[in-house]
Design a protein around this motif. Structure first.
Motif, PDB file in Angstrom:
ATOM      1  N   ARG A  56       0.978  -1.195  -0.049  1.00 43.62           N
ATOM      2  CA  ARG A  56       0.021  -0.103   0.011  1.00 43.62           C
ATOM      3  C   ARG A  56       0.877   1.155   0.300  1.00 43.62           C
ATOM      4  O   ARG A  56       1.892   1.439   0.907  1.00 43.62           O
ATOM      5  CB  ARG A  56      -0.808  -0.070   1.196  1.00 43.62           C
ATOM      6  CG  ARG A  56      -1.956  -1.162   1.297  1.00 43.62           C
ATOM      7  CD  ARG A  56      -3.130  -1.175   2.220  1.00 43.62           C
ATOM      8  NE  ARG A  56      -3.892  -2.148   2.294  1.00 43.62           N
ATOM      9  CZ  ARG A  56      -5.259  -2.102   1.724  1.00 43.62           C
ATOM     10  NH1 ARG A  56      -5.431  -0.872   0.996  1.00 43.62           N
ATOM     11  NH2 ARG A  56      -5.745  -3.186   1.655  1.00 43.62           N
ATOM     12  N   HIS A  82      -2.984   4.686  -2.884  1.00 45.06           N
ATOM     13  CA  HIS A  82      -3.718   5.790  -1.841  1.00 45.06           C
ATOM     14  C   HIS A  82      -3.478   6.970  -2.307  1.00 45.06           C
ATOM     15  O   HIS A  82      -2.358   7.644  -2.200  1.00 45.06           O
ATOM     16  CB  HIS A  82      -3.820   5.141  -0.525  1.00 45.06           C
ATOM     17  CG  HIS A  82      -4.077   4.022   0.096  1.00 45.06           C
ATOM     18  ND1 HIS A  82      -5.371   3.759   0.592  1.00 45.06           N
ATOM     19  CD2 HIS A  82      -3.440   2.780  -0.259  1.00 45.06           C
ATOM     20  CE1 HIS A  82      -5.420   2.303   0.590  1.00 45.06           C
ATOM     21  NE2 HIS A  82      -4.363   2.067   0.221  1.00 45.06           N
ATOM     22  N   LEU A 118      -6.986   5.408   7.914  1.00 48.38           N
ATOM     23  CA  LEU A 118      -6.606   3.784   7.969  1.00 48.38           C
ATOM     24  C   LEU A 118      -6.522   3.332   9.257  1.00 48.38           C
ATOM     25  O   LEU A 118      -6.013   3.830  10.252  1.00 48.38           O
ATOM     26  CB  LEU A 118      -5.408   3.748   7.179  1.00 48.38           C
ATOM     27  CG  LEU A 118      -5.463   4.038   5.515  1.00 48.38           C
ATOM     28  CD1 LEU A 118      -4.009   3.863   4.814  1.00 48.38           C
ATOM     29  CD2 LEU A 118      -6.353   3.057   4.939  1.00 48.38           C
ATOM     30  N   ASP A 122      -7.793  -2.074   8.186  1.00 47.86           N
ATOM     31  CA  ASP A 122      -7.787  -1.934   6.864  1.00 47.86           C
ATOM     32  C   ASP A 122      -6.439  -2.423   6.320  1.00 47.86           C
ATOM     33  O   ASP A 122      -6.406  -2.781   4.907  1.00 47.86           O
ATOM     34  CB  ASP A 122      -7.757  -0.280   6.702  1.00 47.86           C
ATOM     35  CG  ASP A 122      -9.120   0.397   7.055  1.00 47.86           C
ATOM     36  OD1 ASP A 122     -10.088  -0.228   6.898  1.00 47.86           O
ATOM     37  OD2 ASP A 122      -9.068   1.360   7.720  1.00 47.86           O
ATOM     38  N   LEU A 123      -5.569  -2.407   7.184  1.00 43.58           N
ATOM     39  CA  LEU A 123      -4.036  -3.002   6.576  1.00 43.58           C
ATOM     40  C   LEU A 123      -3.787  -4.475   6.717  1.00 43.58           C
ATOM     41  O   LEU A 123      -2.950  -4.890   6.335  1.00 43.58           O
ATOM     42  CB  LEU A 123      -3.048  -2.374   7.244  1.00 43.58           C
ATOM     43  CG  LEU A 123      -2.741  -0.684   7.368  1.00 43.58           C
ATOM     44  CD1 LEU A 123      -1.646  -0.148   7.844  1.00 43.58           C
ATOM     45  CD2 LEU A 123      -2.738  -0.180   5.780  1.00 43.58           C
ATOM     46  N   THR A 126      -1.684  -6.866   4.601  1.00 44.20           N
ATOM     47  CA  THR A 126      -0.680  -5.958   3.804  1.00 44.20           C
ATOM     48  C   THR A 126       0.818  -6.167   4.208  1.00 44.20           C
ATOM     49  O   THR A 126       1.152  -6.324   5.319  1.00 44.20           O
ATOM     50  CB  THR A 126      -1.021  -4.488   4.192  1.00 44.20           C
ATOM     51  OG1 THR A 126      -2.246  -3.930   4.052  1.00 44.20           O
ATOM     52  CG2 THR A 126       0.201  -3.504   3.432  1.00 44.20           C
ATOM     53  N   VAL A 129       3.923  -1.169   3.824  1.00 47.28           N
ATOM     54  CA  VAL A 129       3.231   0.177   3.732  1.00 47.28           C
ATOM     55  C   VAL A 129       4.469   1.018   3.239  1.00 47.28           C
ATOM     56  O   VAL A 129       5.470   0.940   3.848  1.00 47.28           O
ATOM     57  CB  VAL A 129       2.706   0.596   4.998  1.00 47.28           C
ATOM     58  CG1 VAL A 129       2.170   2.339   4.801  1.00 47.28           C
ATOM     59  CG2 VAL A 129       1.406  -0.121   5.442  1.00 47.28           C
ATOM     60  N   CYS A 150       0.166   0.552  11.347  1.00 46.77           N
ATOM     61  CA  CYS A 150       1.037  -0.387  10.620  1.00 46.77           C
ATOM     62  C   CYS A 150       1.419  -1.589  11.680  1.00 46.77           C
ATOM     63  O   CYS A 150       1.665  -2.834  11.069  1.00 46.77           O
ATOM     64  CB  CYS A 150       2.302   0.254  10.274  1.00 46.77           C
ATOM     65  SG  CYS A 150       1.860   1.479   8.743  1.00 46.77           S
ATOM     66  N   ALA A 153      -0.948  -4.134  12.294  1.00 45.45           N
ATOM     67  CA  ALA A 153      -1.423  -5.096  11.295  1.00 45.45           C
ATOM     68  C   ALA A 153      -0.269  -5.981  10.905  1.00 45.45           C
ATOM     69  O   ALA A 153      -0.075  -6.810   9.927  1.00 45.45           O
ATOM     70  CB  ALA A 153      -1.641  -4.396  10.012  1.00 45.45           C
ATOM     71  N   SER A 155       2.487  -5.131   9.719  1.00 46.23           N
ATOM     72  CA  SER A 155       3.083  -4.254   8.257  1.00 46.23           C
ATOM     73  C   SER A 155       4.304  -3.366   8.302  1.00 46.23           C
ATOM     74  O   SER A 155       4.089  -2.559   9.073  1.00 46.23           O
ATOM     75  CB  SER A 155       2.039  -3.774   7.637  1.00 46.23           C
ATOM     76  OG  SER A 155       0.864  -4.517   7.296  1.00 46.23           O
TER      77      SER A 155
END
Length: 292
Positions: A56, A82, A118, A122-123, A126, A129, A150, A153, A155
């Motif tokens: 993302r 995004h 976010l 949402d992540l 992922t 990022v 982040c 998640a 990520s």
């Protein structure tokens, strides 16, 4: 969390700076990023093939990060671009690379929206990022929210080209420091009730990610502008001095005369500029293995 819409940037400016951005980005951060990604369980994919990485790119602009990074990472990639500006999203989506470093496919979709909304949910799923020239436009709370999303998640985050508050112009001019100080104050201004971090963003981001258990690496990523980048230098000078003047109107008429001098030196091929930025890589706690 909701926030006012962020500044929108003209495609011409983003295109003008892309080559300098690419030269400045810190490739040293790719090795630990790849080591972290390789240590993770392979993502599940659709029948008949692997899903690969899901990346993302927040505030993607015209997609410069995707064009730089997509061809440097191996394996299939799905990019989600995004941005708030639909025109920029259209440009970014149309210009993404179609193959990765090893020839596997790269695909891209676009998502219009504000990164401040976010969350970790949402992540979910992922792999990475990314963002460029974004952290310095955020507030302290927004940086905290980004780190929370982040790391919540799992990520990693590669956040490039944040302003460092330092420039060097050669030859030097007695008014350089005055303009630089005023510009940095402008970067830290309160805009629509939002207290922007400007050059303080990297320190805030390091602290925010480390509080959430991340391993954080930073690397200098300066623009180094000479004769070959005179068009970018001239445009940057106008914006740099203009922001300083907007922050401290009392600098006129000295700022006007300073800009004229500097533009003349730029046109004559007599001016070089280093504009310092910082790249940041935040790696979540390893789920398996260790970072090499």
């Amino acid at each position: 969390m909701s926030a006012p819409e962020r500044p929108r940037f003209a495609p011409r400016w983003l295109e003008l700076r892309e080559r300098a951005d690419a030269a400045a980005r810190a490739p040293e951060l790719l090795r630990p990023l790849l080591a972290w990604l390789e240590a993770q369980p392979a993502p599940e994919g659709p029948p008949g093939g692997p899903r690969g990485l899901v990346i993302r790119d927040l505030g993607c602009g015209i997609g410069s990060m995707g064009r730089w990074l997509g061809v440097r990472l191996p394996g299939p990639q799905q990019w989600v671009l995004h941005d708030l500006d639909p025109a920029l999203l259209a440009l970014a989506g149309a210009r993404m690379p179609v193959t990765a470093a090893d020839g596997t496919p790269v695909t891209a979709t676009t998502a219009r929206g504000d990164l401040a909304a976010l969350t970790a949910d949402d992540l979910a799923g992922t792999s990475l990022v990314t963002a460029s020239a974004l952290l310095d436009l955020l507030t302290h709370d927004e940086v905290e929210d980004l780190a929370e999303a982040c790391m919540g998640a799992g990520s990693p985050a590669l956040l490039a080209l944040s302003v460092a508050g330092r420039v060097e112009l050669t030859p030097a001019d007695p008014f350089d420091a005055e303009i630089a100080d005023a510009f940095n104050d402008h970067q830290r201004r309160t805009d629509q009730g939002r207290a922007l971090l400007g050059p303080d963003a990297i320190a805030a981001a390091v602290a925010a990610f480390e509080r959430r258990g991340a391993t954080v690496l930073v690397q200098s990523s300066p623009w180094r502008l000479g004769c070959a980048e005179s068009a970018l230098t001239a445009e940057w000078l106008r914006g740099w001095v203009g922001a300083a003047h907007a922050q401290r109107p009392e600098l006129a008429p000295e700022a006007v005369a300073y800009l004229r001098r500097r533009l003349e030196e730029c046109a004559a091929g007599e001016l070089t500029v280093a504009v310092y930025h910082t790249d940041l890589l935040a790696l979540p706690r390893q789920r398996t293995g260790s970072v090499g």
